[in-house]
Design a protein around this motif. Structure first.
Motif, mmCIF file in Angstrom:
data_model
loop_
_atom_site.group_PDB
_atom_site.id
_atom_site.type_symbol
_atom_site.label_atom_id
_atom_site.label_comp_id
_atom_site.label_asym_id
_atom_site.label_seq_id
_atom_site.Cartn_x
_atom_site.Cartn_y
_atom_site.Cartn_z
ATOM 1 N N GLU A 35 0.832 -1.200 0.000
ATOM 2 C CA GLU A 35 0.000 0.000 0.000
ATOM 3 C C GLU A 35 0.865 1.248 0.000
ATOM 4 O O GLU A 35 0.630 2.186 -0.755
ATOM 5 C CB GLU A 35 -0.917 -0.028 1.229
ATOM 6 C CG GLU A 35 -1.985 1.033 1.221
ATOM 7 C CD GLU A 35 -2.948 0.866 2.381
ATOM 8 O OE1 GLU A 35 -2.744 1.539 3.426
ATOM 9 O OE2 GLU A 35 -3.904 0.066 2.255
ATOM 10 N N LEU A 39 1.291 4.153 -2.962
ATOM 11 C CA LEU A 39 1.080 5.570 -2.636
ATOM 12 C C LEU A 39 2.305 6.406 -3.007
ATOM 13 O O LEU A 39 2.173 7.482 -3.603
ATOM 14 C CB LEU A 39 0.748 5.742 -1.156
ATOM 15 C CG LEU A 39 -0.647 5.316 -0.724
ATOM 16 C CD1 LEU A 39 -0.763 5.299 0.799
ATOM 17 C CD2 LEU A 39 -1.705 6.229 -1.307
ATOM 18 N N LEU A 52 -3.324 9.289 3.294
ATOM 19 C CA LEU A 52 -4.327 8.252 3.473
ATOM 20 C C LEU A 52 -4.772 8.268 4.921
ATOM 21 O O LEU A 52 -3.944 8.275 5.830
ATOM 22 C CB LEU A 52 -3.729 6.887 3.112
ATOM 23 C CG LEU A 52 -4.612 5.665 3.277
ATOM 24 C CD1 LEU A 52 -5.807 5.725 2.335
ATOM 25 C CD2 LEU A 52 -3.812 4.402 3.014
ATOM 26 N N GLU A 54 -8.238 7.117 7.751
ATOM 27 C CA GLU A 54 -9.448 6.329 7.951
ATOM 28 C C GLU A 54 -10.551 7.208 8.531
ATOM 29 O O GLU A 54 -10.314 7.952 9.481
ATOM 30 C CB GLU A 54 -9.162 5.155 8.891
ATOM 31 C CG GLU A 54 -8.207 4.151 8.286
ATOM 32 C CD GLU A 54 -7.988 2.946 9.179
ATOM 33 O OE1 GLU A 54 -8.304 3.007 10.384
ATOM 34 O OE2 GLU A 54 -7.502 1.924 8.656
ATOM 35 N N GLY A 63 -14.776 4.521 0.263
ATOM 36 C CA GLY A 63 -13.733 5.536 0.298
ATOM 37 C C GLY A 63 -14.080 6.719 -0.572
ATOM 38 O O GLY A 63 -15.060 6.704 -1.318
ATOM 39 N N ILE A 74 -6.958 10.680 0.569
ATOM 40 C CA ILE A 74 -7.805 9.515 0.376
ATOM 41 C C ILE A 74 -8.332 9.127 1.749
ATOM 42 O O ILE A 74 -7.566 8.959 2.697
ATOM 43 C CB ILE A 74 -7.026 8.331 -0.240
ATOM 44 C CG1 ILE A 74 -6.560 8.680 -1.650
ATOM 45 C CG2 ILE A 74 -7.880 7.069 -0.246
ATOM 46 C CD1 ILE A 74 -5.657 7.642 -2.278
ATOM 47 N N VAL A 76 -10.612 6.221 3.682
ATOM 48 C CA VAL A 76 -11.212 4.891 3.562
ATOM 49 C C VAL A 76 -11.888 4.528 4.876
ATOM 50 O O VAL A 76 -11.509 4.997 5.944
ATOM 51 C CB VAL A 76 -10.173 3.805 3.190
ATOM 52 C CG1 VAL A 76 -9.601 4.052 1.815
ATOM 53 C CG2 VAL A 76 -9.075 3.705 4.212
ATOM 54 N N ARG A 85 -9.915 -3.145 1.470
ATOM 55 C CA ARG A 85 -9.292 -1.849 1.788
ATOM 56 C C ARG A 85 -8.266 -1.503 0.696
ATOM 57 O O ARG A 85 -8.252 -0.396 0.172
ATOM 58 C CB ARG A 85 -8.626 -1.892 3.148
ATOM 59 C CG ARG A 85 -7.844 -0.624 3.470
ATOM 60 C CD ARG A 85 -6.917 -0.833 4.662
ATOM 61 N NE ARG A 85 -5.912 0.196 4.723
ATOM 62 C CZ ARG A 85 -6.036 1.352 5.367
ATOM 63 N NH1 ARG A 85 -7.148 1.612 6.024
ATOM 64 N NH2 ARG A 85 -5.075 2.227 5.376
ATOM 65 N N THR A 88 -9.885 -0.555 -2.488
ATOM 66 C CA THR A 88 -10.470 0.783 -2.369
ATOM 67 C C THR A 88 -9.390 1.855 -2.519
ATOM 68 O O THR A 88 -9.599 2.854 -3.214
ATOM 69 C CB THR A 88 -11.199 0.931 -1.023
ATOM 70 O OG1 THR A 88 -12.227 -0.059 -0.948
ATOM 71 C CG2 THR A 88 -11.802 2.315 -0.860
ATOM 72 N N VAL A 89 -8.235 1.636 -1.898
ATOM 73 C CA VAL A 89 -7.123 2.583 -2.042
ATOM 74 C C VAL A 89 -6.707 2.668 -3.508
ATOM 75 O O VAL A 89 -6.510 3.767 -4.041
ATOM 76 C CB VAL A 89 -5.926 2.182 -1.141
ATOM 77 C CG1 VAL A 89 -4.684 2.999 -1.473
ATOM 78 C CG2 VAL A 89 -6.298 2.350 0.331
ATOM 79 N N GLU A 92 -9.337 4.693 -5.454
ATOM 80 C CA GLU A 92 -9.225 6.135 -5.209
ATOM 81 C C GLU A 92 -7.954 6.705 -5.832
ATOM 82 O O GLU A 92 -7.960 7.814 -6.369
ATOM 83 C CB GLU A 92 -9.292 6.437 -3.710
ATOM 84 C CG GLU A 92 -10.598 5.997 -3.040
ATOM 85 C CD GLU A 92 -11.870 6.515 -3.691
ATOM 86 O OE1 GLU A 92 -11.845 7.573 -4.352
ATOM 87 O OE2 GLU A 92 -12.919 5.863 -3.536
#
Length: 165
Positions: A35, A39, A52, A54, A63, A74, A76, A85, A88-89, A92
């Motif tokens: 992840e 990014l 990022l 939450e 998200g 971003i 989520v 998750r 979703t990242v 986005e």
């Protein structure tokens, strides 16, 4: 040039090119966590800061991405399980890499819709305008996830895999 190669060459999209560019950068990004690696590569590709965080999302929303003065944020849902998750990242990030992100004001209005502070986010007029962008971001996320899962970091290998499975 054989006809099947011509068809393959012309089937490439902007999403494919964006994924190729991001995967190329990822090959040189020193990060243990996938992840974080994605990014960092996206920040480098887009020349922007991407944070990022939450935030609880209403039912049915995973998200959202917002463009801020500092870059992109971003958000989520913290209750998403690992693979969802990460997907979703990637989704986005697709919006950022593909240039779909709204201005801060538009993003705030969209976030208010999602969080229940405005007209329903799934109203026909809103959905019709966003459908192509959502489809592109989803294709981006699926393509990235598949390439990462199969370890297809070079453009040559990923194109062969996409053509022949």
């Amino acid at each position: 040039m054989p006809r099947f190669l011509q068809l393959f060459r012309h089937s490439r999209t902007g999403v494919d090119d964006s994924v190729d560019q991001l995967m190329g950068i990822m090959a040189s990004v020193p990060a243990v966590d996938r992840e974080l690696a994605v990014l960092l590569a996206a920040e480098q590709l887009c020349n922007t800061t991407i944070t990022l965080s939450e935030h609880p999302m209403p039912h049915g929303h995973y998200g959202v991405v917002l463009r801020t003065h500092q870059g992109h944020q971003i958000r989520v849902d913290p209750d998403l399980p690992g693979d969802l998750r990460f997907h979703t990242v990637l989704h986005e990030l697709g919006h950022i890499v593909l240039g779909h992100t709204a201005t801060s004001e538009q993003g705030a209005n969209r976030l208010a819709q999602i969080m229940g502070g405005g007209p329903p986010a799934c109203s026909a007029s809103t959905t019709a305008g966003q459908a192509p962008r959502e489809t592109e971001a989803e294709i981006f996320a699926c393509t990235m996830a598949r390439r990462l899962r199969r370890g297809l970091t070079t453009r040559h290998m990923s194109r062969l895999d996409e053509a022949f499975g």
